[in-house]
Design a protein around this motif. Structure first.
Motif, PDB file in Angstrom:
ATOM      1  N   TRP A 150       0.907  -1.192   0.044  1.00  0.00           N
ATOM      2  CA  TRP A 150      -0.028  -0.140  -0.067  1.00  0.00           C
ATOM      3  C   TRP A 150       0.968   1.165   0.118  1.00  0.00           C
ATOM      4  O   TRP A 150       1.686   1.105   0.769  1.00  0.00           O
ATOM      5  CB  TRP A 150      -0.962   0.168   1.286  1.00  0.00           C
ATOM      6  CG  TRP A 150      -1.850   1.259   1.307  1.00  0.00           C
ATOM      7  CD1 TRP A 150      -2.783   1.595   0.565  1.00  0.00           C
ATOM      8  CD2 TRP A 150      -1.491   2.346   2.402  1.00  0.00           C
ATOM      9  NE1 TRP A 150      -3.393   3.014   0.879  1.00  0.00           N
ATOM     10  CE2 TRP A 150      -2.546   3.337   2.197  1.00  0.00           C
ATOM     11  CE3 TRP A 150      -0.402   2.429   3.219  1.00  0.00           C
ATOM     12  CZ2 TRP A 150      -2.708   4.373   2.762  1.00  0.00           C
ATOM     13  CZ3 TRP A 150      -0.820   3.728   4.004  1.00  0.00           C
ATOM     14  CH2 TRP A 150      -1.588   4.464   3.905  1.00  0.00           C
ATOM     15  N   GLU A 157       3.185  -5.356   2.709  1.00  0.00           N
ATOM     16  CA  GLU A 157       1.977  -6.415   3.512  1.00  0.00           C
ATOM     17  C   GLU A 157       2.763  -7.557   3.924  1.00  0.00           C
ATOM     18  O   GLU A 157       2.480  -8.992   3.482  1.00  0.00           O
ATOM     19  CB  GLU A 157       0.725  -6.657   2.762  1.00  0.00           C
ATOM     20  CG  GLU A 157       0.204  -5.269   2.421  1.00  0.00           C
ATOM     21  CD  GLU A 157      -1.368  -5.583   1.860  1.00  0.00           C
ATOM     22  OE1 GLU A 157      -1.759  -6.707   1.176  1.00  0.00           O
ATOM     23  OE2 GLU A 157      -1.947  -4.311   1.430  1.00  0.00           O
ATOM     24  N   PRO A 206       4.345  -5.751   9.002  1.00  0.00           N
ATOM     25  CA  PRO A 206       4.371  -4.844   8.053  1.00  0.00           C
ATOM     26  C   PRO A 206       5.638  -4.035   7.807  1.00  0.00           C
ATOM     27  O   PRO A 206       6.492  -3.701   8.904  1.00  0.00           O
ATOM     28  CB  PRO A 206       3.236  -4.081   8.027  1.00  0.00           C
ATOM     29  CG  PRO A 206       2.391  -4.461   9.059  1.00  0.00           C
ATOM     30  CD  PRO A 206       3.305  -5.464  10.004  1.00  0.00           C
TER      31      PRO A 206
END
Length: 215
Positions: free
Chosen positions: A53, A127, A131
């Motif tokens: 992300w 991920e 993390p």
């Protein structure tokens, strides 16, 4: 050639992440006042098998300035222009997903006041368990000019292109002449064979007539 390089950069921007096609191409550094300009910024993910992300921030330090100021933030699918100087002039041209590898933005209607240093920052979270956070920064020194400068390499490339075109045309002419001569030679040989055949047939016919006995 410059326009071709621009198209190449745009193609690099359009490459979808996760397909092994990511290439960290440097941004162009010269814009023309009044035109649009693509500020390139690519950070390929080193572990493509891991989802991530990511958000991207752009900062700008004007020429002669002492500090950066944030002008843009992208957190898919939201793109926010954060400085009045760039209001309605910045468009996201990077990866259209949360796993961002291309963080390019497009400046509309470039002005001379856009000259300066641009900093692109990737905030990427892999991920994993736990993390992992990775930050990548890249800078682009942008110069705004009134007219595009023709670089020596571009001029040489253009000359070579015309030379190649001329050579290809000469080669085509040589091939056409060769083919014409070959066809002409084959035609003459075919006509010679026909004439020889006709002559032989005439001689055979004469021999047959000489052998006929009149009663």
């Amino acid at each position: 050639m410059i326009s071709c390089f621009f198209l190449l950069v745009v193609f690099s921007v359009s490459v979808s992440p996760g397909h092994g096609g990511c290439s960290e191409v440097d941004s162009m550094t010269e814009a023309v006042a009044g035109d649009g300009f693509l500020l390139g910024c690519i950070s390929c993910k080193r572990r493509e098998e891991v989802s991530a992300w990511c958000t991207v921030d752009w900062h700008f330090k004007p020429q002669g300035g002492e500090e950066f100021r944030q002008i843009f933030h992208y957190d898919h699918p939201s793109a926010d222009v954060l400085h009045a100087h760039f209001s309605d002039r910045l468009t996201w041209r990077g990866t259209q997903s949360t796993d961002i590898q291309v963080g390019a933005i497009y400046i509309h209607n470039v002005t001379f006041n856009d000259t300066g240093t641009y900093r692109c920052t990737f905030h990427r979270t892999l991920e994993l368990e736990p993390p992992q956070y990775v930050m990548v920064e890249k800078e682009v020194e942008l110069t705004v000019v009134s007219e595009p400068n023709r670089e020596l390499t571009a001029v040489i490339s253009e000359i070579m292109m015309y030379v190649l075109i001329v050579l290809l045309q000469l080669w085509l002419i040589v091939v056409l002449v060769y083919c014409y001569k070959k066809i002409s030679t084959e035609h003459e040989a075919r006509e010679a064979r026909r004439a020889l055949k006709a002559q032989n047939e005439l001689l055979e016919s004469k021999d047959n007539c000489d052998g006929v006995q009149l009663e």
